[in-house]
Design a protein around this motif. Sequence first.
Motif, PDB file in Angstrom:
ATOM      1  N   UNK A 114       0.850  -1.202   0.000  1.00 56.94           N
ATOM      2  CA  UNK A 114       0.000   0.000   0.000  1.00 56.94           C
ATOM      3  C   UNK A 114       0.884   1.249   0.000  1.00 56.94           C
ATOM      4  N   UNK A 115       2.007   1.200   0.716  1.00 53.01           N
ATOM      5  CA  UNK A 115       2.889   2.365   0.771  1.00 53.01           C
ATOM      6  C   UNK A 115       3.561   2.587  -0.582  1.00 53.01           C
ATOM      7  N   UNK A 116       4.086   1.510  -1.163  1.00 52.85           N
ATOM      8  CA  UNK A 116       4.808   1.642  -2.432  1.00 52.85           C
ATOM      9  C   UNK A 116       3.903   2.086  -3.560  1.00 52.85           C
ATOM     10  N   UNK A 117       2.763   1.456  -3.657  1.00 58.68           N
ATOM     11  CA  UNK A 117       1.873   1.729  -4.776  1.00 58.68           C
ATOM     12  C   UNK A 117       1.221   3.104  -4.658  1.00 58.68           C
ATOM     13  N   UNK A 118       0.873   3.510  -3.440  1.00 58.85           N
ATOM     14  CA  UNK A 118       0.093   4.737  -3.309  1.00 58.85           C
ATOM     15  C   UNK A 118       0.876   5.915  -2.729  1.00 58.85           C
ATOM     16  N   UNK A 119       2.197   5.759  -2.567  1.00 58.47           N
ATOM     17  CA  UNK A 119       2.966   6.934  -2.144  1.00 58.47           C
ATOM     18  C   UNK A 119       4.343   7.037  -2.779  1.00 58.47           C
ATOM     19  N   UNK A 120       4.939   5.909  -3.117  1.00 60.29           N
ATOM     20  CA  UNK A 120       6.307   5.963  -3.630  1.00 60.29           C
ATOM     21  C   UNK A 120       7.343   6.013  -2.521  1.00 60.29           C
ATOM     22  N   UNK A 121       6.882   6.128  -1.284  1.00 54.63           N
ATOM     23  CA  UNK A 121       7.803   6.125  -0.144  1.00 54.63           C
ATOM     24  C   UNK A 121       7.673   4.799   0.598  1.00 54.63           C
ATOM     25  N   UNK A 122       8.800   4.220   1.001  1.00 56.58           N
ATOM     26  CA  UNK A 122       8.687   3.055   1.891  1.00 56.58           C
ATOM     27  C   UNK A 122       8.047   3.482   3.209  1.00 56.58           C
ATOM     28  N   UNK A 123       7.354   2.571   3.853  1.00 56.11           N
ATOM     29  CA  UNK A 123       6.721   2.936   5.123  1.00 56.11           C
ATOM     30  C   UNK A 123       7.771   3.056   6.222  1.00 56.11           C
ATOM     31  N   UNK A 124       7.399   3.676   7.311  1.00 54.82           N
ATOM     32  CA  UNK A 124       8.274   3.770   8.486  1.00 54.82           C
ATOM     33  C   UNK A 124       7.761   2.771   9.514  1.00 54.82           C
ATOM     34  N   UNK A 125       8.601   1.812   9.870  1.00 48.92           N
ATOM     35  CA  UNK A 125       8.187   0.811  10.848  1.00 48.92           C
ATOM     36  C   UNK A 125       8.271   1.404  12.252  1.00 48.92           C
ATOM     37  N   UNK A 126       7.237   1.198  13.026  1.00 49.13           N
ATOM     38  CA  UNK A 126       7.241   1.628  14.426  1.00 49.13           C
ATOM     39  C   UNK A 126       7.255   0.346  15.232  1.00 49.13           C
ATOM     40  N   UNK A 169      -7.100  -2.330  12.317  1.00 50.16           N
ATOM     41  CA  UNK A 169      -6.956  -1.096  13.092  1.00 50.16           C
ATOM     42  C   UNK A 169      -5.831  -1.166  14.108  1.00 50.16           C
ATOM     43  N   UNK A 170      -5.119  -2.294  14.145  1.00 48.02           N
ATOM     44  CA  UNK A 170      -4.108  -2.400  15.200  1.00 48.02           C
ATOM     45  C   UNK A 170      -2.682  -2.474  14.677  1.00 48.02           C
ATOM     46  N   UNK A 171      -2.484  -2.036  13.429  1.00 47.80           N
ATOM     47  CA  UNK A 171      -1.116  -2.085  12.901  1.00 47.80           C
ATOM     48  C   UNK A 171      -0.624  -0.710  12.471  1.00 47.80           C
ATOM     49  N   UNK A 172      -1.255   0.323  13.006  1.00 47.51           N
ATOM     50  CA  UNK A 172      -0.777   1.660  12.680  1.00 47.51           C
ATOM     51  C   UNK A 172      -1.461   2.242  11.459  1.00 47.51           C
ATOM     52  N   UNK A 173      -1.154   3.500  11.152  1.00 49.73           N
ATOM     53  CA  UNK A 173      -1.857   4.230  10.100  1.00 49.73           C
ATOM     54  C   UNK A 173      -1.718   3.622   8.705  1.00 49.73           C
ATOM     55  N   UNK A 174      -0.619   2.910   8.437  1.00 53.92           N
ATOM     56  CA  UNK A 174      -0.377   2.452   7.060  1.00 53.92           C
ATOM     57  C   UNK A 174      -1.548   1.655   6.501  1.00 53.92           C
ATOM     58  N   UNK A 175      -2.097   0.770   7.316  1.00 52.18           N
ATOM     59  CA  UNK A 175      -3.172  -0.082   6.792  1.00 52.18           C
ATOM     60  C   UNK A 175      -4.552   0.543   6.979  1.00 52.18           C
ATOM     61  N   UNK A 176      -4.633   1.659   7.690  1.00 48.99           N
ATOM     62  CA  UNK A 176      -5.954   2.212   7.987  1.00 48.99           C
ATOM     63  C   UNK A 176      -6.497   3.107   6.891  1.00 48.99           C
ATOM     64  N   UNK A 177      -5.610   3.708   6.143  1.00 50.66           N
ATOM     65  CA  UNK A 177      -6.066   4.652   5.131  1.00 50.66           C
ATOM     66  C   UNK A 177      -5.039   4.714   4.019  1.00 50.66           C
ATOM     67  N   UNK A 178      -5.494   5.078   2.809  1.00 46.09           N
ATOM     68  CA  UNK A 178      -4.556   5.203   1.693  1.00 46.09           C
ATOM     69  C   UNK A 178      -3.989   6.604   1.617  1.00 46.09           C
TER      70      UNK A 178
END
Lengths: 476, 551
Positions: A114-126, A169-178
Amino acid sequence: MTRRRLPYELVLPRRTFLRGLVGGTAVALALPVLEVMLHDDGTRHADGSPLPLRLMTWMWGNGCRLEHWVPKATGPDYELSPALKSLAPHKAEFSVLTGFKNPVAGRRGHHDGIAGLFSGYPFIALDPAGAPYASKFGGKSIDQQATDLIGASTMFKSLQIGVTKRHVTNQGPTLETMSHRGPGQPLPMERDPQALYDKLFGAFVPVPGTGNDTTSLRVATLDAVMKDAKRLHGLVSTTDRQRLEHHLDSLFDLQKQILAIPPQCDLPMKPGKLDYNADGSEPLAAINAVMSKLVAVAFACDLTRAVSYMFTAPSGGQQFDLLTPSQFPEFPGATDYSHADQHMVSHMVAPYEQEFIHRCAEFCMQNFATLLGELKAVPEGNATMLDNMCVLAGSDVCEGWSHSESDYPIIVAGRAGGRLKSGVGHYRSTEGASITDIGFACLKAVVPNPDALTEYGGEVEGFTGKTKTPCNVILE
Amino acid sequence: MRLLAVFSLTSLVSSRWLGVALGVCAGVGACAPTSEDAIGQSKPAHVTVPAEPSLRRLLARHYRRSVGRLLGSAAQAAASPPADTQLNGFTTIAASQLSFNDSLVGAYESSARAIAAAAALDTKRIAELVGCKPVSAVDTNCFGSFVDTFGRLAWRRPVTSAEREDYVALAKQGAAVKADFFAGVELAISAILQSPNFLYQVEVGRPNPTRSDVRDLTGYEVATRLSFLLAGVTPDAALLDAAERGELDDEAGVRKWASVLVALPESATAVRDFFEELLVLGELPTLAKDPNLFPEFSPELAMSMREEALRIVEDVVRRDAPITEILTTSRTFLDAPLASFYGVGAPAEAWGVTTLPEAQGRSGVLTSAAVMTRQAHSTTTSATYRGLFVMERFLCTTMPPPPPGVVTNLPPSSAAPTLRERLKVHQADPVCRACHYMADGLGLTFENFDAVGKFRETENGAAIDTRAAIELLGTWDAPRGLAEVLAASDAVKSCMLQQLYRYAAGHVEQKSEWPAINELLATWSAEGHSFRALMVDLASHELFRRVGTPQ
C-alpha cells in the motif's frame, strides 16, 4: 469574495441526481441561472484555460490470483482475463499494467504494497522491541502530492472514502487509510455514505434561524483558536511544532470551507443508511454504488480534485457474502467462506480457497466497473469526466497467500485530458519495472506542470522507492 | 534460535530474562536477542532521562467525560469527538504522535458547537461558571469571570491575561449579535473547547533546579496526568486547587493525591479503560462471526463477553490481589445470556460472582469468551493470533512477519482434523518454526475454545490435544497450567508494568527510562503486585512527574 467558476454547471445531468440515490428525502436548493462557461470545442473554459484534472486512487485488499488476472496477450487487442471480464464495457478507457515490482519488498507484505503503490515512499516501521507491530507512511501519498498541485482551490482539498469497515486497526496508520499528508498524518476515510453526504453537502443546506452571523462567529472562533495554537507553538518540541503546524493548516482549511460560497450544482438526495447486514457481512456493492455516485458528484461540483477510495482493506477481514458454496459448483462439498474474513482465506493454499480469492478479486473488479460507469456517465464538454482524470487502481499484495511483491495487479483508467495514452491495452513489464514508475506517471498526468516533476517517491531509513523514470508507456 | 539456546529453560521461566530474550524477535527473520541491557535486567544504577514531552490529543472517552464533568450530562450527550486510533497497541501512543487533519478539526468544531448549545440550556451550571450577574449583554468583567473560571477548568490551568482578553473579546462579539450575554457565553464555550489548550494535554514544565536535561512538570500538569490516568477524566476543582496550593510539587504530595484518586469510583473506569486496550476488547461488538457456524453470537453477546472480562480484572484490582490473578482466577461474572452461552444456569443476580464448570478448564481472562472470540477468525480459531496475544500482551514480545513468498500451505481439515495437525507444517519447516514455535505452541493451548470461546472437546470429530512444551517457558497440559507459568513469571510482571507505562506515558519506553522502570518494578514486587499500588507508585515516581527537555 469571488464566486468560484464551475464549468460543470451546464453539463451536469442534474435530473439524474433528483431521482435519488438509495432513498431518503430530496433537498431543494434554489438553482442559479446557469452560465455557458465552456469554449466552443468543449475541451477548455470559454477563456481558454484548461479544465481541471483529477486524480483518484482505488484499492482492494489481499491481491488476486495472477493466473486469472494477467491477460494472456499484450497490446491493445488483448483478451480480458477472467478477473477483468466485468470491466469489458470500459475496456477502451483503461490500461492493465502487469509485471511491476515493489522496489522495497520483504519488510511487511501488506504494508510494503500500500505504501509503495500509493505513495512511492517506503513505510516507516514503528516496531520497538516487544511492542505490537505498527507502521506509518514514509511520505505524502500520491493523492496528497496531487492535492498540493491541483486541489488547493477546492472546498475539500481531497476526500478519503472507504467501503468496508472491516479494516485492520491495530497495525498503525499504514493499513488504515490510503491517504497520508505525511508520516504521522493519516487522513481518516469516511466509511458511512450518509456521513460523506453530510460532509459534502451539509454546509449547503441552510439551517433555519442562522445566517451570516453564524458564519462570521465561527470564523472568529477559529481565529481565537488559531491564536492559541500559535502561542503554544513556541513552547513545545520541534516535533510538536510540526504537529501544531498541521493543526493550524487544518483550522485554516476549515475557515476557508466556512467562507466558501456553495458550488452551483444540484444536490443529490441523501442516501439511506447502509451499515452492516444482520448477519455481520456488509452490503459492499450497495455501499460502493452510492459512494461511487457521490464521488462523481463531488468531482462534478468541483468540490475536490483528489480522492482516495479503499473498496476492501489491505490485510482486511471483509466478507464476500455472495460467494457461497453454491457459486462454486466445481467444488462439491466446499467449505462455506461467505462469512469468513478474507485475509484468513487468502492464506489457505488449496485449490478451492484460492479460487475463492480469485472470485473476490473478480467481485472487486465488478465494483470498480461501477465506479468507472459513474465517472463515464458525467459528460464534460465533448468528453466524459473519466476523460479528465486518472484513476490508479491496485492492491496491497500481488497474491495474498504469499504476500508476493513482484507482479502487482494494477489498472490505470482515464485519459487525464489527453495526457494518458489510449489504446495501451495490456502492458507487461518484462524487466520488472517499479510500481513507483506508475505512480510517477499518474502524478505527471494530472498536475498543471508535469515537466517540473523530475522525480517521484522518496527514501526512508535507507530504503528507497524513488524514481526518475515515469512509466512512459501510458503517457501520451 | 541459536542464541536463545544459551539460556537454560528453568532460569528463564522464573526470571526476568524471558522478556529480554524474547523481546528482540522483531526484525525480519532475525530472531536473536540483542546483547543490550533491558528492562528486568539488573544493571548498575543509571540516571533516568524521561522522554521529551509530546502534545497528547484527548482520547474520545476522556473528551466525553471531561465535557460531562465541566458542563453536565446533557452537554456530554451532545459531544461527538472523532474516534481514536492505535499505535503500538495503545490509543494514547497514537494520540501523542499523530497530527490533526481537516477531518479531525471539522469534527471538533461540530462537537464543540453542539456541546455549547446543549450547555447553554443548563442555566444553573452556566450561572455557577459565570459567577456574577451581567449588567449588560457585553459585560466585560462578567465575561472575564466566566473565562477565568471555565477556562481554568477546561484547560486544567489558569488562563493568562492575554488569553482572557481574546476570549472576552470573542464572547462580546457573540453577545453583540443577539444582544444576549449568554449567547456570548455559548460562543466562548465552543471556542474554549476547540482550543489546543483543551484538546491537547499540554506539558511545558518548568526548569529543574539542578538538571538541564529534564524539566519538572508544573503542579497543574501533574494534576492532569494523574487525573486522566487514575480517574479517566479531567481533574476536578479540588485537584486543581491542590495543584495551585503546591501540593503536587513533590513526591509525597503526589502520592497522597494519587492514593485518593485510586480509591474513587472513577478509578474503576480508568482501570477498565487500560485493560480494555491491553486485552484488545474494543472492537469486540463489531466483530464478524459466521452466523451459520455461530448462530448464538451477536453484538449484544459480545458486549456481555467484554463486560465479563473487564469484571474479572476489576475484581482482582479491587481486592488488591496480585494482578497476575487475572490469568489464574476462577472467579467470574455473568449475565443471563452469557451464562446460557457458557451452558450454565442464569446467575441469581446479573454480574454476581460465580465460577464456571471445572470441566471447561477456564482460567481468568485468558480463556474468557471475550479474549477467545477476539483472538480468532470469523470461522475458525487461530493459534497464531492467540499465541501472539499472550506474547505481545503479557510477555512484551512479538513475532516478525512471514518473509514474502513463504507458502503458508496448511493441509485441509479432511486430511488433518485438528489445528495442531494442520500447523505441523509450521513446526517442520525451520523458516516457519523459528518464529511460530512459541506463538503456535501457546495458541494451541486454547484449542478447547472455539472461535467464539465455547468449550469443545473435539474438532472435526478428533480429540483436541492442548499440551505444550515450549523452550524458555515450560510445559503444561491446559490453559490453567499456562496461566500458572505466566503468573509465576517475572517477565509477565515486568511486561505488565511496561504496558501500563506505555499507556500512561503515551510512548514505548525509551532506554533512558529503564532505570526508573526497574526501580518501580522492585518496589512493586515488595507490594505484592497490587495493580492499584502500581498505579500510585508510577503516578508519584519522578519518571512520571518530569519530562525530558525538548530539543
